[in-house]
Design a protein around this motif. Structure first.
Motif, PDB file in Angstrom:
ATOM      1  N   ARG A 138       0.556  -7.892  64.683  1.00 29.94           N
ATOM      2  CA  ARG A 138       0.869  -7.310  63.381  1.00 29.94           C
ATOM      3  C   ARG A 138       2.196  -7.878  62.879  1.00 29.94           C
ATOM      4  NH1 ARG A 138      -0.334  -2.613  60.523  1.00 29.94           N
ATOM      5  NH2 ARG A 138      -1.587  -1.801  62.260  1.00 29.94           N
ATOM      6  N   LEU A 139       2.156  -8.517  61.728  1.00 31.76           N
ATOM      7  CA  LEU A 139       3.365  -9.024  61.091  1.00 31.76           C
ATOM      8  C   LEU A 139       3.718  -8.088  59.939  1.00 31.76           C
ATOM      9  CD1 LEU A 139       5.554 -11.180  60.862  1.00 31.76           C
ATOM     10  CD2 LEU A 139       4.043 -12.448  59.320  1.00 31.76           C
ATOM     11  N   HIS A 140       4.788  -7.343  60.124  1.00 37.01           N
ATOM     12  CA  HIS A 140       5.222  -6.381  59.106  1.00 37.01           C
ATOM     13  C   HIS A 140       6.418  -6.944  58.349  1.00 37.01           C
ATOM     14  CE1 HIS A 140       6.009  -2.602  57.104  1.00 37.01           C
ATOM     15  NE2 HIS A 140       7.281  -2.666  57.495  1.00 37.01           N
ATOM     16  N   PRO A 141       6.289  -7.159  57.034  1.00 37.47           N
ATOM     17  CA  PRO A 141       7.384  -7.760  56.260  1.00 37.47           C
ATOM     18  C   PRO A 141       8.611  -6.854  56.188  1.00 37.47           C
ATOM     19  CG  PRO A 141       5.298  -7.832  55.060  1.00 37.47           C
ATOM     20  CD  PRO A 141       5.105  -6.902  56.217  1.00 37.47           C
ATOM     21  N   ALA A 142       9.765  -7.454  56.455  1.00 40.42           N
ATOM     22  CA  ALA A 142      11.028  -6.742  56.256  1.00 40.42           C
ATOM     23  C   ALA A 142      11.598  -7.085  54.891  1.00 40.42           C
ATOM     24  CB  ALA A 142      12.019  -7.101  57.358  1.00 40.42           C
ATOM     25  N   THR A 143      11.496  -8.346  54.520  1.00 44.06           N
ATOM     26  CA  THR A 143      11.920  -8.778  53.182  1.00 44.06           C
ATOM     27  C   THR A 143      10.902  -9.769  52.636  1.00 44.06           C
ATOM     28  OG1 THR A 143      13.244 -10.633  54.036  1.00 44.06           O
ATOM     29  CG2 THR A 143      14.372  -8.521  53.745  1.00 44.06           C
ATOM     30  N   ILE A 181      -5.806  -7.984  56.260  1.00 43.11           N
ATOM     31  CA  ILE A 181      -4.650  -7.380  55.603  1.00 43.11           C
ATOM     32  C   ILE A 181      -4.771  -5.870  55.689  1.00 43.11           C
ATOM     33  CG2 ILE A 181      -3.271  -7.300  53.507  1.00 43.11           C
ATOM     34  CD1 ILE A 181      -3.636 -10.105  54.630  1.00 43.11           C
ATOM     35  N   GLU A 182      -3.696  -5.215  56.053  1.00 45.24           N
ATOM     36  CA  GLU A 182      -3.663  -3.755  56.103  1.00 45.24           C
ATOM     37  C   GLU A 182      -2.395  -3.300  55.385  1.00 45.24           C
ATOM     38  OE1 GLU A 182      -2.934  -1.054  59.790  1.00 45.24           O
ATOM     39  OE2 GLU A 182      -5.095  -1.434  59.717  1.00 45.24           O
ATOM     40  N   GLN A 183      -2.571  -2.808  54.171  1.00 46.70           N
ATOM     41  CA  GLN A 183      -1.442  -2.467  53.305  1.00 46.70           C
ATOM     42  C   GLN A 183      -0.541  -3.694  53.134  1.00 46.70           C
ATOM     43  OE1 GLN A 183       0.332   1.142  54.877  1.00 46.70           O
ATOM     44  NE2 GLN A 183      -1.442   2.361  54.334  1.00 46.70           N
ATOM     45  N   ASP A 184       0.708  -3.646  53.601  1.00 49.68           N
ATOM     46  CA  ASP A 184       1.599  -4.786  53.442  1.00 49.68           C
ATOM     47  C   ASP A 184       1.642  -5.693  54.667  1.00 49.68           C
ATOM     48  OD1 ASP A 184       2.321  -4.234  50.883  1.00 49.68           O
ATOM     49  OD2 ASP A 184       4.166  -3.164  51.406  1.00 49.68           O
ATOM     50  N   ASP A 185       0.828  -5.405  55.673  1.00 48.77           N
ATOM     51  CA  ASP A 185       0.898  -6.127  56.942  1.00 48.77           C
ATOM     52  C   ASP A 185      -0.214  -7.164  57.086  1.00 48.77           C
ATOM     53  OD1 ASP A 185       2.965  -4.411  57.417  1.00 48.77           O
ATOM     54  OD2 ASP A 185       1.897  -3.201  58.908  1.00 48.77           O
ATOM     55  N   PHE A 186       0.134  -8.298  57.685  1.00 53.29           N
ATOM     56  CA  PHE A 186      -0.856  -9.277  58.126  1.00 53.29           C
ATOM     57  C   PHE A 186      -1.206  -8.961  59.570  1.00 53.29           C
ATOM     58  CE2 PHE A 186       0.872 -11.707  54.606  1.00 53.29           C
ATOM     59  CZ  PHE A 186      -0.224 -12.411  54.136  1.00 53.29           C
ATOM     60  N   LEU A 187      -2.495  -8.943  59.898  1.00 57.23           N
ATOM     61  CA  LEU A 187      -2.927  -8.739  61.277  1.00 57.23           C
ATOM     62  C   LEU A 187      -3.731  -9.959  61.720  1.00 57.23           C
ATOM     63  CD1 LEU A 187      -3.074  -5.574  59.953  1.00 57.23           C
ATOM     64  CD2 LEU A 187      -3.340  -5.191  62.399  1.00 57.23           C
ATOM     65  N   LEU A 188      -3.322 -10.549  62.836  1.00 58.95           N
ATOM     66  CA  LEU A 188      -3.940 -11.765  63.336  1.00 58.95           C
ATOM     67  C   LEU A 188      -4.600 -11.496  64.686  1.00 58.95           C
ATOM     68  CD1 LEU A 188      -0.996 -14.269  62.651  1.00 58.95           C
ATOM     69  CD2 LEU A 188      -2.931 -13.760  61.149  1.00 58.95           C
TER      70      LEU A 188
END
Length: 306
Positions: free
Chosen positions: A142-147, A180-187
């Motif tokens: 899960r890649l969760h954007p900080a900025t 894609i899950e909300q603002d997150d990329f899931l690989l």
């Protein structure tokens, strides 16, 4: 006489089905790798520190064939595999988002102080995402954007940046292994990859200075013993044991094949698509147990030779 013929017909009909039911399922080929740079293609390389698993044939009556990457599935029980930012960038650009109409282009992944930075273009708009990488209970990354910045301007989130539902933009029928899950990329670490197919569950992920390191774990309650190769002190190798394995014009029953790095000073650089070139440039010898040990040079040392 007619009754005898009827009885015989019933016997003939029943015996084959019983015989088929008694045929044991084909055994998979056990595999173990250590210190292998496993090529996805000519430039994308996965760094396998250690891997223990098996090759499962895709078709019951057709053994795993090294010349056909679609003939088997690599099932990983335990493994520690690293992927660099450049390798992940090429994987996403060449395979995941290479389908016609893809909204994402020119993706670049870099690692910065334990975080993941993604730069690319979304329908002509340049964007830059800095995020934290974590692992879901299902083993997805899960890649969760900080900025998030678009054309150098900071924005509030992926949905605000793209102005619509990103899940509808990314065609997951073509972009295998990503959602894609909300603002997150899931690989998905395994579904992202082109053939050969890989199965297994990631139980831990860490980000070091140069790589994303994934640790695969076996299914709950399952213990997989390590294999003992014929050269126990070898540092860089691939070892295949048991089952039936085909390669080139050869078929090996009760497989006992070890592929050893000719130069152990660095990881064994191996590309399945060009394994025969490495084989021709190396040598082989038999063991007392009728196994085969093959010594091969790194792919990068034979890549210019034909």
């Amino acid at each position: 006489m007619r009754r005898c013929r009827a009885v015989w017909s019933v016997v003939v009909a029943i015996v084959p089905s019983r015989a088929l039911a008694q045929v044991p399922a084909p055994q998979p080929v056990q595999v173990q790798m250590r210190n292998v740079g496993f090529h996805i293609d000519s430039t994308i390389v996965m760094d396998i520190d250690f891997a223990r698993g098996q090759l499962r044939r895709r078709v019951a009556d057709q053994p795993a064939y090294l010349d056909d990457k679609r003939s088997f599935v690599l099932e990983l029980d335990t493994a520690r595999i690293g992927v660099s930012g450049p390798a992940l960038s090429q994987l996403l650009n060449r395979y995941t988002f290479a389908y016609p109409g893809s909204p994402l282009h020119a993706l670049t992944v870099t690692i910065e102080h334990g975080r993941i930075r993604q730069h690319g273009r979304m329908r002509g708009i340049s964007f830059d995402v800095l995020g934290d990488l974590s692992l879901t209970p299902d083993g997805e990354l899960r890649l969760h954007p900080a900025t998030i910045k678009a054309v150098g301007i900071k924005v509030g989130g992926l949905m605000k940046f793209f102005g619509l539902n990103l899940q509808k933009l990314v065609n997951t029928e073509h972009a295998k292994g990503v959602r894609i899950e909300q603002d997150d990329f899931l690989l998905s670490p395994t579904k992202l990859l082109p053939p050969p197919a890989v199965e297994g569950k990631v139980g831990h992920v860490e980000v070091n200075d140069s790589e994303i390191v994934q640790t695969f774990v076996p299914a709950a309650g399952r213990r997989v013993e390590p294999l003992t190769p014929p050269l126990p002190k070898a540092e860089n190798y691939m070892f295949f044991r048991g089952g039936v394995l085909r390669f080139g014009k050869l078929t090996m029953d009760d497989t006992d094949l070890m592929i050893e790095d000719a130069d152990p000073r660095d990881p064994f650089d191996f590309w399945l698509d060009r394994y025969n070139d490495q084989l021709v440039a190396g040598g082989s010898r038999n063991t007392r147990d009728h196994g085969l040990i093959v010594e091969r040079p790194d792919f990068k040392k034979v890549s210019g030779k034909r």
